[in-house]
Design a protein around this motif. Structure first.
Motif, short mmCIF file in Angstrom:
data_model
loop_
_atom_site.label_atom_id
_atom_site.label_comp_id
_atom_site.label_asym_id
_atom_site.label_seq_id
_atom_site.Cartn_x
_atom_site.Cartn_y
_atom_site.Cartn_z
N ASP A 176 60.65 35.39 32.30
CA ASP A 176 60.49 34.92 33.65
C ASP A 176 59.13 35.31 34.52
O ASP A 176 59.12 36.59 34.73
CB ASP A 176 61.81 35.41 34.48
CG ASP A 176 61.94 35.04 35.99
OD1 ASP A 176 61.03 34.38 36.37
OD2 ASP A 176 63.23 35.31 36.33
N TYR A 179 56.49 36.39 39.34
CA TYR A 179 55.40 36.93 40.06
C TYR A 179 54.00 36.91 39.50
O TYR A 179 53.14 37.73 39.88
CB TYR A 179 55.91 38.39 40.31
CG TYR A 179 57.21 38.53 40.99
CD1 TYR A 179 57.09 38.30 42.47
CD2 TYR A 179 58.61 38.49 40.37
CE1 TYR A 179 58.40 38.49 43.25
CE2 TYR A 179 59.53 38.55 41.11
CZ TYR A 179 59.52 38.54 42.57
OH TYR A 179 60.66 38.45 43.40
N THR A 203 57.66 29.87 39.57
CA THR A 203 58.27 29.12 40.61
C THR A 203 57.45 28.95 41.62
O THR A 203 56.21 29.61 41.65
CB THR A 203 59.46 30.13 41.04
OG1 THR A 203 59.76 29.85 42.44
CG2 THR A 203 58.93 31.57 41.54
N SER A 205 58.20 29.68 44.70
CA SER A 205 58.74 30.29 45.76
C SER A 205 58.21 31.45 46.15
O SER A 205 58.47 32.24 47.50
CB SER A 205 60.28 30.88 45.53
OG SER A 205 61.24 29.86 45.24
N LYS A 206 57.37 32.14 45.29
CA LYS A 206 56.80 33.54 45.78
C LYS A 206 55.29 33.32 46.16
O LYS A 206 55.15 33.11 47.46
CB LYS A 206 57.05 34.32 44.73
CG LYS A 206 58.50 34.74 44.02
CD LYS A 206 59.23 35.21 45.07
CE LYS A 206 60.75 34.95 44.74
NZ LYS A 206 61.40 35.56 43.55
#
Ligand SMILES: *Cc1c(COP(=O)(O)O)cnc(C)c1O
Length: 344
Positions: A176, A179, A203, A205-206
């Protein structure tokens, strides 16, 4: 190694739902009367592309692996986490392994899928316990979850160690990298297409600043990605979001990345000067784990000043620890001044 042998039998033989847009694609159409849509144009009256073709091409351009190595999740990378359990783990039979402390969703997704998650505590210096992870595996272990850079500890693990696990483990290794955009450490993405039992999650999202849009990706061998696309809800990403994402990724780098990185460095340096902070852990992410004299009291103190951080002091190896997300320069300065004012 053919990674499809790890896929559950019922998934291997699944006949996926065929959408109207799978049955017919083409131009020169005068009337689309195949999907029971409303014909009145309002921007969203048509079903979106269930295969997100344009988007996968864009993601391939930005991140590297080919478009057929990309799965797009419309509920973030959390969707990819759930699908990974569903594709590989027979409920009530198979198990998975994860490091701890780490991201909490692996455990919830495992429980929802009736899969036992064996948690292996990191080494005390937060390094990867390679031998202990491998020692936990048995014939029913299908997945090993490694978050790198790890949430909440902030460190990333050497790619060589993760690849060693890939080589020695007869299941899928899921890395994962939520980050990784912040990290100067190499990503495992360059091994997609070469390492058949590797799955990498990313992602928007960050670092990309689109958490509200819920867009995450899984990258893996195309033979594996096919099954993600069969198991997902047919229209798992809305057309509005596909369009927005294409607009917001026109430039291949996350916006404000330089400012975010310089603020992370500033926060690290300033936190190290605070007597209220016993230790500032190194970070490759946009958050900093700090060990404090009293996590609960400092948490309440920050809360009183309107600053919400994450209290991680009850997680393994994280006694006394708060996880602080790096915000805007103003938010960071406020947080620092509150910490400096804290008296036990
Ligand atoms: C935030 C986070 C995610 C969630 O990503 P979404 O794409 O927003 O679902 C995944 N993994 C880790 C480790 C995270 O911290």
């Amino acid at each position: 190694m053919d990674p499809t042998r790890l896929i559950r039998q019922n998934i291997l033989t699944l006949e996926p739902y065929s959408t109207a847009r799978d049955d017919f694609q083409g131009d020169n159409v005068s009337a689309w009367l195949d999907a029971n849509e409303s014909p009145w144009q309002n921007g969203v009256n048509r079903y979106p592309d269930p295969h997100q073709r344009e988007l996968k091409k864009r993601v391939s351009d930005i991140f590297g692996p080919s478009a057929d190595s990309v799965f797009m999740g419309g509920a973030g990378s959390d969707e990819a986490i759930d699908l990974t359990f569903r594709i590989f783990c027979n409920p009530g039979v198979d198990n998975a392994i994860a490091i701890t402390p780490s991201y909490g969703v692996y455990k919830v997704a495992a429980q929802i899928n009736d899969v036992v998650l064996r948690e292996v505590i990191l080494n005390p210096d937060f390094s990867l316990p390679v031998e202990r992870l491998l020692a936990e595996t048995d014939d029913n272990t299908k997945l090993i979850w490694i978050c790198s850079p790890n949430n909440p500890t902030g460190n990333s693990f050497p790619p060589e160690q993760i690849l060693e696990i890939c080589h020695k483990f007869n299941g899928m290794v899921v890395v994962d990298e939520a980050y990784a955009d912040f990290s100067s450490q190499p990503s495992l993405l360059s091994h997609i297409g070469r390492q058949p039992n590797l799955i990498v999650l990313r992602t928007f999202s960050k670092a990309w600043g689109m958490a509200g849009m819920r867009c995450g990706m899984a990258f893996a061998d195309p033979r594996i990605i096919t099954y993600y696309d069969r198991v997902k809800y047919p229209y798992n990403m809305s057309g509005v979001i596909q369009k927005m994402l294409l607009e917001r990724t026109a430039s291949p780098l996350p916006p404000h990345l330089d400012l975010m990185l310089s603020e992370i460095t500033r926060m690290k340096e300033e936190l190290e000067k605070c007597p209220q902070i016993i230790k500032v852990f190194p970070t490759d992410a946009n958050f900093i784990l700090v060990k404090t004299v009293d996590a609960d009291k400092l948490y309440d103190h920050l809360l009183g000043g309107g600053v919400i951080v994450r209290n991680r002091s009850r997680m393994p190896l994280c006694e006394g620890c708060l996880r602080i997300t790096v915000g805007t320069p103003e938010e960071n300065s406020l947080t620092l001044s509150l910490i400096k004012n804290f008296r036990q």
